[in-house]
Write an enzyme that holds these catalytic residues in place. Structure first.
Site, mmCIF file in Angstrom:
data_model
loop_
_atom_site.group_PDB
_atom_site.id
_atom_site.type_symbol
_atom_site.label_atom_id
_atom_site.label_comp_id
_atom_site.label_asym_id
_atom_site.label_seq_id
_atom_site.Cartn_x
_atom_site.Cartn_y
_atom_site.Cartn_z
ATOM 1 N N PRO A 49 0.795 -1.230 0.000
ATOM 2 C CA PRO A 49 0.000 0.000 0.000
ATOM 3 C C PRO A 49 0.831 1.284 0.000
ATOM 4 C CG PRO A 49 -0.083 -1.080 2.151
ATOM 5 C CD PRO A 49 0.562 -2.038 1.202
ATOM 6 N N ASN A 50 0.316 2.239 -0.728
ATOM 7 C CA ASN A 50 0.867 3.601 -0.831
ATOM 8 C C ASN A 50 2.142 3.696 -1.666
ATOM 9 O OD1 ASN A 50 -1.167 4.873 0.849
ATOM 10 N ND2 ASN A 50 -0.189 3.805 2.558
ATOM 11 N N ARG A 81 5.439 11.024 -2.476
ATOM 12 C CA ARG A 81 5.102 10.740 -1.088
ATOM 13 C C ARG A 81 6.344 10.879 -0.218
ATOM 14 N NH1 ARG A 81 4.878 4.571 1.106
ATOM 15 N NH2 ARG A 81 4.174 5.080 3.199
ATOM 16 N N TYR A 130 11.413 8.506 1.204
ATOM 17 C CA TYR A 130 11.306 7.462 0.179
ATOM 18 C C TYR A 130 11.977 7.807 -1.151
ATOM 19 C CZ TYR A 130 7.989 5.567 3.495
ATOM 20 O OH TYR A 130 7.418 5.058 4.641
ATOM 21 N N ASN A 181 7.790 -5.692 -1.142
ATOM 22 C CA ASN A 181 7.804 -4.602 -0.167
ATOM 23 C C ASN A 181 6.369 -4.518 0.357
ATOM 24 O OD1 ASN A 181 7.784 -2.293 1.328
ATOM 25 N ND2 ASN A 181 8.868 -1.033 -0.159
ATOM 26 N N ALA A 192 3.260 -0.815 4.779
ATOM 27 C CA ALA A 192 2.749 -0.796 6.163
ATOM 28 C C ALA A 192 2.293 -2.177 6.636
ATOM 29 C CB ALA A 192 1.606 0.206 6.271
ATOM 30 N N HIS A 244 4.262 -4.480 9.130
ATOM 31 C CA HIS A 244 4.200 -4.348 10.584
ATOM 32 C C HIS A 244 2.884 -4.838 11.179
ATOM 33 C CE1 HIS A 244 7.497 -1.832 9.329
ATOM 34 N NE2 HIS A 244 6.664 -0.992 8.735
ATOM 35 N N ASP A 266 1.623 -15.528 6.636
ATOM 36 C CA ASP A 266 1.138 -16.905 6.489
ATOM 37 C C ASP A 266 1.094 -17.332 5.025
ATOM 38 O OD1 ASP A 266 0.894 -17.170 9.201
ATOM 39 O OD2 ASP A 266 -1.301 -17.094 9.246
ATOM 40 N N GLU A 305 12.461 -9.557 1.263
ATOM 41 C CA GLU A 305 11.675 -8.420 1.758
ATOM 42 C C GLU A 305 12.485 -7.144 1.528
ATOM 43 O OE1 GLU A 305 11.049 -8.788 5.950
ATOM 44 O OE2 GLU A 305 10.232 -6.758 6.169
ATOM 45 N N HIS A 308 12.649 -2.839 1.781
ATOM 46 C CA HIS A 308 12.134 -1.538 2.228
ATOM 47 C C HIS A 308 13.041 -0.452 1.702
ATOM 48 C CE1 HIS A 308 9.296 -3.501 4.827
ATOM 49 N NE2 HIS A 308 10.282 -4.277 5.237
ATOM 50 N N LEU A 309 12.435 0.603 1.176
ATOM 51 C CA LEU A 309 13.218 1.733 0.689
ATOM 52 C C LEU A 309 13.945 2.414 1.839
ATOM 53 C CD1 LEU A 309 10.205 2.757 -1.383
ATOM 54 C CD2 LEU A 309 12.418 2.539 -2.494
ATOM 55 N N SER A 310 13.225 2.681 2.907
ATOM 56 C CA SER A 310 13.814 3.333 4.074
ATOM 57 C C SER A 310 14.383 2.273 5.016
ATOM 58 C CB SER A 310 12.739 4.160 4.792
ATOM 59 O OG SER A 310 11.711 3.310 5.276
ATOM 60 N N ARG A 314 13.628 4.343 12.183
ATOM 61 C CA ARG A 314 12.436 5.180 12.183
ATOM 62 C C ARG A 314 11.621 4.932 13.449
ATOM 63 N NH1 ARG A 314 9.530 4.679 6.611
ATOM 64 N NH2 ARG A 314 8.463 6.507 7.482
ATOM 65 N N ARG A 325 7.782 0.546 13.420
ATOM 66 C CA ARG A 325 8.268 0.002 12.142
ATOM 67 C C ARG A 325 9.364 -1.026 12.344
ATOM 68 N NH1 ARG A 325 5.855 3.416 8.302
ATOM 69 N NH2 ARG A 325 5.582 5.500 9.137
#
Ligand code: DQA
Length: 173
Positions: A17-18, A25, A30, A81, A84, A87, A94, A105, A107-109, A114, A118
């Site tokens: 999402p996002n 954003r 990001y 990725n 949100a 978390h 599952d 997995e 993540h950009l950040s 943070r 997170r």
């Protein structure tokens, strides 16, 4: 004595999402690369590595779960990725555990630099590796690492296969 001969790798790339808003954003966190730019760089690298990528983005948890389940048929690995949902989502964890494909997995950040909330990932426990904090480059590192791992794990095919790349995307952009 030629090079490595194996089936073409088929990799599912999922953006949560996002991430459709990347480039607009929270740029200080990001970066300025849009999702289309990231996907284009992945597709280019996939072409070089002989990997066929199917790339999808969704803001919906259940849709991501469905796509992960579908990867049981015909895929060699997953790059995700979960954004949100990293978390919060036991359902995504599952699903990844159920399909049991090598998963990276991304993540950009750097999620450990943070907010406290997170720092926990439901996904990392079922992932082969986690790449966090390299920005858009993290996806390329993930693709290289995943292809290497899959090849090393011996998914050796007998057909040479040509290099081709396809792309299927859904979700808002
Ligand atoms: C993110 C980190 C998550 O905490 C956040 O919710 C995102 C993006 C990242 O790529 O850095 O949406 O996964």
């Amino acid at each position: 004595m030629g090079g490595i001969v194996r089936d073409m790798l088929r990799i599912l790339v999922l953006h949560g999402p996002n991430l459709n808003l990347l480039g607009h954003r929270e740029e200080s966190i990001y970066g300025t690369a849009t999702l289309d730019m990231i996907d284009a760089s992945l597709i280019k690298l996939g072409g070089e590595l002989g990997a066929e990528l199917v790339i999808r983005q969704s803001n919906l948890e259940g849709e991501l779960v469905n796509w992960i389940q579908e990867a049981r048929r015909g895929y060699h690995g997953i790059i995700i990725n979960p954004a949100a949902y990293t978390h919060t989502s036991i359902a995504i964890r599952d699903a990844l555990a159920a399909v049991d494909l090598p998963t990276i997995e991304v993540h950009l950040s750097n999620i450990y630099r943070r907010e406290e909330f997170r720092r926990h990932s439901y996904v990392s426990g079922v992932a082969l590796a986690q790449i966090t904090g390299f920005g858009a480059t993290g996806y390329l590192l993930a693709l290289r690492g995943l292809c290497e791992q899959i090849s090393a794990a011996g998914s050796k095919g007998s057909s040479s296969g040509s290099t081709s790349v396809s792309r299927a995307k859904t979700g808002a952009h």
